[in-house]
Design a protein around this motif. Structure first.
Motif, short mmCIF file in Angstrom:
data_model
loop_
_atom_site.label_atom_id
_atom_site.label_comp_id
_atom_site.label_asym_id
_atom_site.label_seq_id
_atom_site.Cartn_x
_atom_site.Cartn_y
_atom_site.Cartn_z
N ARG A 186 0.82 -1.22 0.00
CA ARG A 186 0.00 0.00 0.00
C ARG A 186 0.86 1.27 0.00
O ARG A 186 0.49 2.28 -0.57
N HIS A 187 1.99 1.21 0.68
CA HIS A 187 2.81 2.42 0.79
C HIS A 187 4.08 2.35 -0.08
O HIS A 187 5.01 3.12 0.12
N SER A 188 4.10 1.39 -1.00
CA SER A 188 5.32 1.22 -1.81
C SER A 188 5.20 1.97 -3.13
O SER A 188 4.17 2.57 -3.43
N SER A 189 6.25 1.87 -3.95
CA SER A 189 6.20 2.50 -5.28
C SER A 189 5.33 1.66 -6.21
O SER A 189 5.11 0.47 -5.96
N ASN A 190 4.85 2.30 -7.27
CA ASN A 190 4.24 1.54 -8.36
C ASN A 190 4.88 2.05 -9.65
O ASN A 190 4.24 2.69 -10.48
N PHE A 191 6.19 1.80 -9.76
CA PHE A 191 6.94 2.33 -10.90
C PHE A 191 6.59 1.61 -12.20
O PHE A 191 6.81 2.16 -13.27
N ILE A 192 6.10 0.39 -12.11
CA ILE A 192 5.77 -0.31 -13.36
C ILE A 192 4.66 0.45 -14.07
O ILE A 192 4.75 0.73 -15.27
N GLU A 193 3.64 0.83 -13.31
CA GLU A 193 2.49 1.51 -13.95
C GLU A 193 2.71 3.02 -14.07
O GLU A 193 2.30 3.62 -15.05
N ASP A 194 3.32 3.61 -13.06
CA ASP A 194 3.47 5.07 -13.06
C ASP A 194 4.78 5.43 -13.78
O ASP A 194 5.80 5.72 -13.15
N LYS A 195 4.70 5.42 -15.10
CA LYS A 195 5.92 5.57 -15.90
C LYS A 195 6.54 6.96 -15.75
O LYS A 195 7.76 7.11 -15.74
N SER A 196 5.70 7.98 -15.60
CA SER A 196 6.29 9.32 -15.55
C SER A 196 7.04 9.52 -14.23
O SER A 196 8.13 10.09 -14.20
N HIS A 197 6.48 9.00 -13.13
CA HIS A 197 7.20 9.12 -11.86
C HIS A 197 8.49 8.28 -11.90
O HIS A 197 9.54 8.71 -11.45
N ARG A 198 8.35 7.10 -12.51
CA ARG A 198 9.53 6.23 -12.64
C ARG A 198 10.64 6.95 -13.40
O ARG A 198 11.79 6.98 -12.98
#
Ligand code: HEM
Length: 399
Positions: free
Chosen positions: A68-80
């Motif tokens: 719940r409090h981790s990254s979601n870099f796979i989906e959130d490409k712009s933040h990644r």
């Protein structure tokens, strides 16, 4: 305090880790690969180096903070991409802070910075991001109590806090970490976990990239690997859009998968640079040498892994060198270092790399679209020169 949760036996039996893997692979990675299958939607394939750094970050941050409090870099490409840009641009500027920390600090106090100021600003932004996730995980724990055995369990943060409490109860003000860790548990957790996040992200991403590059050059190699993967029970073939998570013990018993991952970490040691140590006083013996105390010495995985006697044709990626009884090869393998300061996350990394490769090659065939700049840089964490690798995936439907 925390090494227990990175042991093989803990990871293999962790319900939380398994639930986190299920979410990351089934709901994020597979849809990302599916989207790349159509040439009209992804004419240049998919940049797997960026994607694998994202996979690695999502795995390690979920284990630290809970999903719940981790990254979601796979989906959130712009933040990644923003994060990776910050991370990579500041990477070459660690010298003064690491090698001359006192001088750097003293000069900084006088207003002189040996490192460009924007590097400090970038580091602060990355630290603040980690602190935010860490604080949220701590708040979550305090609000709901211990959410054990679920994807939301912040395994590493929970273990660190329990360790600090134990230290406080046992030693109170006499504890050597009283004024630091015990009085500032939130900051200590964030600081510790920041190491895990940084150490576990690019290293794992680099290994996954080079292994995928080799697999994508040979359909026979992919077929051979897939044959082994299909022996998992249950196997990881997608069934109505979902795959089962194999028991970790089973996964680690697959000799070819193990050999391919290990060979990649040997040939492309993601942390292949020098690992400096200071010889203890008054002196010590290292092989044939008498080394005076206080001397700085180092070894590197890059060099050890190119010893032609142990690894013939060492420049060649050849996973078969690990099949069968290979005691000498194992003895000299140094991809995760050894001794008291060896990699804390080696079991975690082996586990998430195997799981990711198994998920992909149980279901897809991969082809190279663009591998220009795939040569590894000569840095402590050697990444592809182009920082990218474009592959195309095809779903296997004839299973
Ligand atoms: C393929 C992936 C990885 C590789 C090749 C790798 C390699 C290494 C190496 C060679 C070292 C030793 C540095 C030294 O001797 O001074 C190290 C240290 C470390 N690694 Fe990893 N690592 C990987 C993944 C991870 C992961 C997933 C974590 C997550 C916890 C992690 C956490 C750490 C930490 C905290 C240290 C410092 C240990 C200490 O100084 O006590 N690593 N890693």
């Amino acid at each position: 305090m925390v090494s227990n949760v990175y042991s093989k036996s803990y990871i293999n039996t962790s319900v939380s880790q398994s639930a986190q893997s299920d979410i990351i692979l089934n709901t994020r990675l597979i849809p990302a690969l599916e989207a790349s299958v159509s040439p009209s939607r992804a004419p240049h394939g998919i940049d797997v180096h960026s994607l694998f750094c994202a996979v690695a970050m999502d795995f390690i941050s979920a284990y630290c903070f809970g999903i719940r409090h981790s990254s979601n870099f796979i989906e959130d490409k712009s933040h990644r991409e923003h994060w990776l840009k910050l991370y990579t641009t500041r990477k070459g500027y660690g010298f003064f802070a690491q090698e001359l920390p006192r001088l750097s600090k003293a000069l900084q106090y006088l207003g002189v910075s040996l490192t460009p100021r924007w590097v400090h600003a970038t580091n602060r932004e990355l630290e603040a991001w980690c602190k935010e996730l860490s604080d949220a995980a701590i708040q979550g724990l305090r609000k709901s109590g211990l959410s054990l055995n679920s994807a939301d369990d912040p395994v590493v943060v929970r273990t660190l806090l329990a360790g600090y409490e134990k230290e406080k109860d046992m030693h109170g003000q006499d504890s050597p970490v009283h004024s630091t860790t015990i009085l500032n548990p939130e900051l200590s957790v964030a600081s510790e976990v920041f190491d895990h996040i940084l150490a576990g992200q690019e290293t794992t991403g680099v290994a996954l990239t080079y292994l995928s590059h080799h697999l994508s050059q040979s359909l026979d190699l992919q077929k051979d690997l897939r044959k082994e993967l299909l022996s998992l029970q249950p196997n990881m073939v997608l069934n109505y859009g979902r795959m089962a998570m194999p028991g970790p013990q089973q996964l680690h018993r697959l000799p070819k998968l193990h050999a391919m991952v290990l060979e990649t970490v040997r040939r492309y040691a993601p942390a292949g640079g020098p690992e400096p140590r200071v010889a203890p006083f008054p002196a010590c013996r290292i092989g044939p040498y008498e080394v005076p105390g206080g001397t700085r010495i180092s070894a590197s995985a890059y060099n050890l892994h190119r010893d032609e006697q142990t690894y013939p044709s060492s420049e060649q990626w050849d996973h078969t060198r690990w099949l069968g009884d290979k005691e000498a090869a194992y003895k000299q393998f140094w991809g995760f270092s050894s001794g008291g300061r060896m990699c804390l996350g080696s079991n975690f990394a082996m586990h998430d790399m195997k799981l990711t490769i198994a998920a992909i090659y149980s279901n897809f065939t991969s082809y190279i679209v663009d591998d220009r700049g795939i040569e590894q840089t000569d840095m402590y964490t050697g990444h592809p020169k182009s920082n990218s690798l474009h592959l195309r995936y095809e779903r296997i439907l004839d299973l």
